[in-house]
Scaffold this motif. Structure first.
Motif, mmCIF file in Angstrom:
data_model
loop_
_atom_site.group_PDB
_atom_site.id
_atom_site.type_symbol
_atom_site.label_atom_id
_atom_site.label_comp_id
_atom_site.label_asym_id
_atom_site.label_seq_id
_atom_site.Cartn_x
_atom_site.Cartn_y
_atom_site.Cartn_z
ATOM 1 N N LEU A 11 0.838 -1.173 0.044
ATOM 2 C CA LEU A 11 -0.221 -0.161 -0.035
ATOM 3 C C LEU A 11 0.958 1.158 0.015
ATOM 4 C CD1 LEU A 11 -3.012 1.024 0.171
ATOM 5 C CD2 LEU A 11 -2.701 1.170 2.527
ATOM 6 N N ALA A 12 0.625 1.908 -0.963
ATOM 7 C CA ALA A 12 1.610 3.403 -1.115
ATOM 8 C C ALA A 12 1.242 4.418 -0.154
ATOM 9 C CB ALA A 12 1.724 3.887 -2.625
ATOM 10 N N SER A 13 2.254 5.209 0.422
ATOM 11 C CA SER A 13 1.737 6.392 1.023
ATOM 12 C C SER A 13 1.282 7.353 0.113
ATOM 13 C CB SER A 13 2.832 6.953 1.766
ATOM 14 O OG SER A 13 2.878 8.175 2.061
ATOM 15 N N GLU A 14 0.212 8.158 0.429
ATOM 16 C CA GLU A 14 -0.513 9.144 -0.400
ATOM 17 C C GLU A 14 0.248 10.439 -0.214
ATOM 18 O OE1 GLU A 14 -4.775 9.075 0.303
ATOM 19 O OE2 GLU A 14 -5.064 7.004 -0.653
ATOM 20 N N GLY A 15 1.070 10.682 0.777
ATOM 21 C CA GLY A 15 1.830 11.645 1.087
ATOM 22 C C GLY A 15 3.325 11.815 1.115
ATOM 23 N N GLY A 16 3.698 10.813 0.346
ATOM 24 C CA GLY A 16 5.228 10.719 0.177
ATOM 25 C C GLY A 16 5.791 10.120 1.550
ATOM 26 N N TYR A 17 6.993 10.938 2.048
ATOM 27 C CA TYR A 17 7.684 10.785 3.088
ATOM 28 C C TYR A 17 7.025 11.319 4.675
ATOM 29 C CZ TYR A 17 11.293 8.253 0.552
ATOM 30 O OH TYR A 17 11.869 7.343 -0.219
ATOM 31 N N GLU A 18 5.936 11.850 4.197
ATOM 32 C CA GLU A 18 5.325 12.552 5.393
ATOM 33 C C GLU A 18 4.899 11.659 6.363
ATOM 34 O OE1 GLU A 18 5.442 15.654 6.051
ATOM 35 O OE2 GLU A 18 5.687 16.842 4.292
ATOM 36 N N PRO A 32 -7.887 -1.524 -2.052
ATOM 37 C CA PRO A 32 -6.786 -0.535 -2.229
ATOM 38 C C PRO A 32 -5.242 -1.207 -2.230
ATOM 39 C CG PRO A 32 -7.404 0.178 -0.213
ATOM 40 C CD PRO A 32 -8.353 -1.254 -0.622
ATOM 41 N N PHE A 33 -5.363 -2.540 -1.996
ATOM 42 C CA PHE A 33 -3.952 -3.326 -1.769
ATOM 43 C C PHE A 33 -3.582 -3.596 -3.048
ATOM 44 C CE2 PHE A 33 -6.345 -3.258 2.080
ATOM 45 C CZ PHE A 33 -5.551 -2.583 2.780
ATOM 46 N N SER A 34 -2.224 -3.924 -3.255
ATOM 47 C CA SER A 34 -1.576 -4.346 -4.505
ATOM 48 C C SER A 34 -0.799 -5.419 -4.260
ATOM 49 C CB SER A 34 -0.990 -3.270 -5.391
ATOM 50 O OG SER A 34 -1.640 -2.319 -5.665
ATOM 51 N N GLN A 35 -0.427 -6.537 -5.119
ATOM 52 C CA GLN A 35 0.525 -7.412 -5.134
ATOM 53 C C GLN A 35 1.846 -6.975 -5.708
ATOM 54 O OE1 GLN A 35 -0.464 -11.552 -6.431
ATOM 55 N NE2 GLN A 35 1.392 -11.479 -7.481
ATOM 56 N N SER A 36 2.909 -7.325 -5.192
ATOM 57 C CA SER A 36 4.396 -7.020 -5.650
ATOM 58 C C SER A 36 5.386 -8.200 -5.348
ATOM 59 C CB SER A 36 4.736 -5.706 -5.419
ATOM 60 O OG SER A 36 5.920 -5.347 -6.070
ATOM 61 N N GLU A 37 6.340 -7.942 -5.560
ATOM 62 C CA GLU A 37 7.443 -9.281 -5.180
ATOM 63 C C GLU A 37 8.646 -8.415 -4.897
ATOM 64 O OE1 GLU A 37 8.117 -13.166 -7.202
ATOM 65 O OE2 GLU A 37 9.701 -11.776 -8.212
ATOM 66 N N ILE A 38 9.335 -8.906 -3.838
ATOM 67 C CA ILE A 38 10.971 -8.701 -3.625
ATOM 68 C C ILE A 38 11.628 -9.712 -4.124
ATOM 69 C CG2 ILE A 38 12.541 -8.551 -1.750
ATOM 70 C CD1 ILE A 38 10.283 -7.711 0.299
ATOM 71 N N PRO A 39 12.373 -9.308 -5.095
ATOM 72 C CA PRO A 39 12.999 -10.147 -6.183
ATOM 73 C C PRO A 39 14.117 -10.928 -5.408
ATOM 74 C CG PRO A 39 13.704 -8.052 -6.691
ATOM 75 C CD PRO A 39 12.655 -7.735 -5.716
ATOM 76 N N SER A 40 14.539 -12.183 -5.937
ATOM 77 C CA SER A 40 15.403 -13.032 -5.118
ATOM 78 C C SER A 40 16.819 -12.196 -5.664
ATOM 79 C CB SER A 40 15.562 -14.475 -5.642
ATOM 80 O OG SER A 40 15.713 -14.342 -7.182
ATOM 81 N N GLY A 41 17.939 -12.489 -4.822
ATOM 82 C CA GLY A 41 19.224 -12.003 -5.388
ATOM 83 C C GLY A 41 20.137 -11.401 -4.125
ATOM 84 N N LYS A 42 21.166 -10.945 -4.225
ATOM 85 C CA LYS A 42 22.030 -10.510 -3.354
ATOM 86 C C LYS A 42 21.825 -9.049 -2.920
ATOM 87 C CE LYS A 42 26.082 -13.246 -4.693
ATOM 88 N NZ LYS A 42 25.995 -14.252 -3.408
ATOM 89 N N TYR A 43 21.835 -9.047 -1.667
ATOM 90 C CA TYR A 43 21.554 -7.537 -1.051
ATOM 91 C C TYR A 43 22.558 -6.958 -0.001
ATOM 92 C CZ TYR A 43 16.680 -7.915 -2.900
ATOM 93 O OH TYR A 43 15.650 -7.939 -3.633
ATOM 94 N N ALA A 44 22.763 -5.774 0.056
ATOM 95 C CA ALA A 44 24.093 -5.303 0.818
ATOM 96 C C ALA A 44 22.755 -5.028 2.048
ATOM 97 C CB ALA A 44 24.490 -4.083 0.621
ATOM 98 N N VAL A 45 23.060 -5.470 3.492
ATOM 99 C CA VAL A 45 22.179 -5.343 4.722
ATOM 100 C C VAL A 45 22.779 -4.613 5.607
ATOM 101 C CG1 VAL A 45 20.272 -6.410 6.179
ATOM 102 C CG2 VAL A 45 20.828 -7.342 3.839
ATOM 103 N N LEU A 46 22.220 -3.416 6.158
ATOM 104 C CA LEU A 46 22.787 -2.725 7.154
ATOM 105 C C LEU A 46 21.814 -2.769 8.345
ATOM 106 C CD1 LEU A 46 24.770 -0.663 8.254
ATOM 107 C CD2 LEU A 46 23.778 1.070 7.116
ATOM 108 N N TYR A 47 22.270 -3.013 9.506
ATOM 109 C CA TYR A 47 21.331 -2.925 10.593
ATOM 110 C C TYR A 47 21.491 -1.449 11.157
ATOM 111 C CZ TYR A 47 19.784 -3.379 15.652
ATOM 112 O OH TYR A 47 19.232 -3.306 16.722
ATOM 113 N N PHE A 48 20.348 -0.962 11.855
ATOM 114 C CA PHE A 48 20.389 0.428 12.061
ATOM 115 C C PHE A 48 19.293 0.609 13.321
ATOM 116 C CE2 PHE A 48 17.814 4.426 12.045
ATOM 117 C CZ PHE A 48 18.939 5.531 12.370
#
Length: 307
Positions: free
Chosen positions: A168-175, A235-251
């Motif tokens: 679900l997308a935010s309707e106000g960006g990063y607000e 109002p929800f949509s289907q998507s996918e997080i693709p397989s592959g290599k990711y740089a991951v940083l804990y914060f």
């Protein structure tokens, strides 16, 4: 009907994002939207809040400025040509007009006289300081400043399997107000469909750099991992997080420190990693509820490809 209109305009936006460096005609976009060419422009402006030409111009120049910062091995002329500008001179004029600074000033904020601050295109009303964009300035010492239990943050490379997600997308960006509104709806949907709160694997797609793009124009999409058989309806949509290599940083830290942590991957880790970012948005995987705890705990993901 509004949902149908939005879905068709979203197709147009996705097409623009994938072809922003190429010439794009109004007729071409109208055809993708399946709206009449006579009415498409008004519908796009009404739903997106910008004209088609303004949207394309803004996205082209925002991506170009990110290239200036993160691809310092490219000359300004190379950045211009790769970004769809006909020449380095035209690119420099467009950047100066939009950001208030030349490409060379954006690349070298130390050389800017009088510490001036520009304003991104007056209609967006966003102050722009190249020092906040240039990662070497932002992230000097960032690995020391953002310690977790006395340990420096470390980036690790992980292999991810593909994940099906409901979004679900935010309707106000990063607000924040709109981000939390999207999450509340999505979390409630998941709970109602048998995914308990503690079991929810929550990701966010962060498409834009808020140092460059006006906050309300930044695209942010909340996502929860779901099973293959889960039904997803508007109002929800289907998507996918693709397989592959990711740089991951804990914060773990304040919202204000999040941008510095993200940029540290690009400025401090990627250049010596043997990888470059793949064509997929930065992701955040949330571990806690910031509204309850008063801080953000998450992992930041950047999809990788070998150079």
């Amino acid at each position: 009907m509004k949902k149908e209109y939005k879905k068709r305009i979203d197709r147009v936006v996705q097409y623009i994002e994938g072809n922003v460096y190429k010439p794009i005609s109004l007729a071409e976009l109208a055809d993708i939207s399946n709206f009449s060419v006579y009415h498409f422009h008004r519908i796009f402006t009404g739903l997106v809040g910008e004209t088609v030409n303004d949207y394309i111009a803004r996205r082209r120049i925002e991506k170009a400025v990110n290239l200036l910062v993160f691809k310092r091995d490219l000359s300004i002329t190379q950045v211009a040509l790769e970004s769809g500008f006909s020449s380095g001179a035209n690119f420099s004029k467009a950047v100066k007009l939009y950001f208030g600074f030349s490409p060379s000033e954006i690349r070298n904020p130390d050389k800017i006289k009088n510490s001036k601050i520009g304003k991104i295109n007056s209609k967006y009303g966003k102050d722009f300081d190249p020092s906040c964009l240039y990662p070497a300035r932002i992230t000097n010492g960032v690995m020391n400043e953002l310690n977790i239990e006395g340990k420096k943050m470390n980036v690790e490379v992980r292999d991810l399997e593909a994940k099906r997600v409901c979004t679900l997308a935010s309707e106000g960006g990063y607000e924040p107000e709109y981000i939390y509104k999207a999450w509340d709806k999505l979390i409630e949907w998941a709970s109602n469909n048998g995914i308990e709160s503690k079991e929810q694997e929550r990701f966010a797609f962060a498409f834009d750099n808020p140092a460059v793009t006006p906050i309300d124009k930044c695209r942010y999409t909340a996502a929860i991992v779901v099973g293959a058989d889960m039904q997803i309806k508007p109002p929800f949509s289907q998507s996918e997080i693709p397989s592959g290599k990711y740089a991951v940083l804990y914060f773990k830290g304040t919202p204000e420190e999040t941008l510095r942590a993200q940029l540290s991957i690009y400025s401090d880790w990627l250049p010596d990693s043997g990888f470059e970012p793949d064509n997929f948005p930065l992701m955040e995987r949330y571990i806690n509820d910031a509204r309850v705890d008063g801080y953000i705990e998450m992992e930041i993901y950047v999809k990788l490809k070998e150079i």
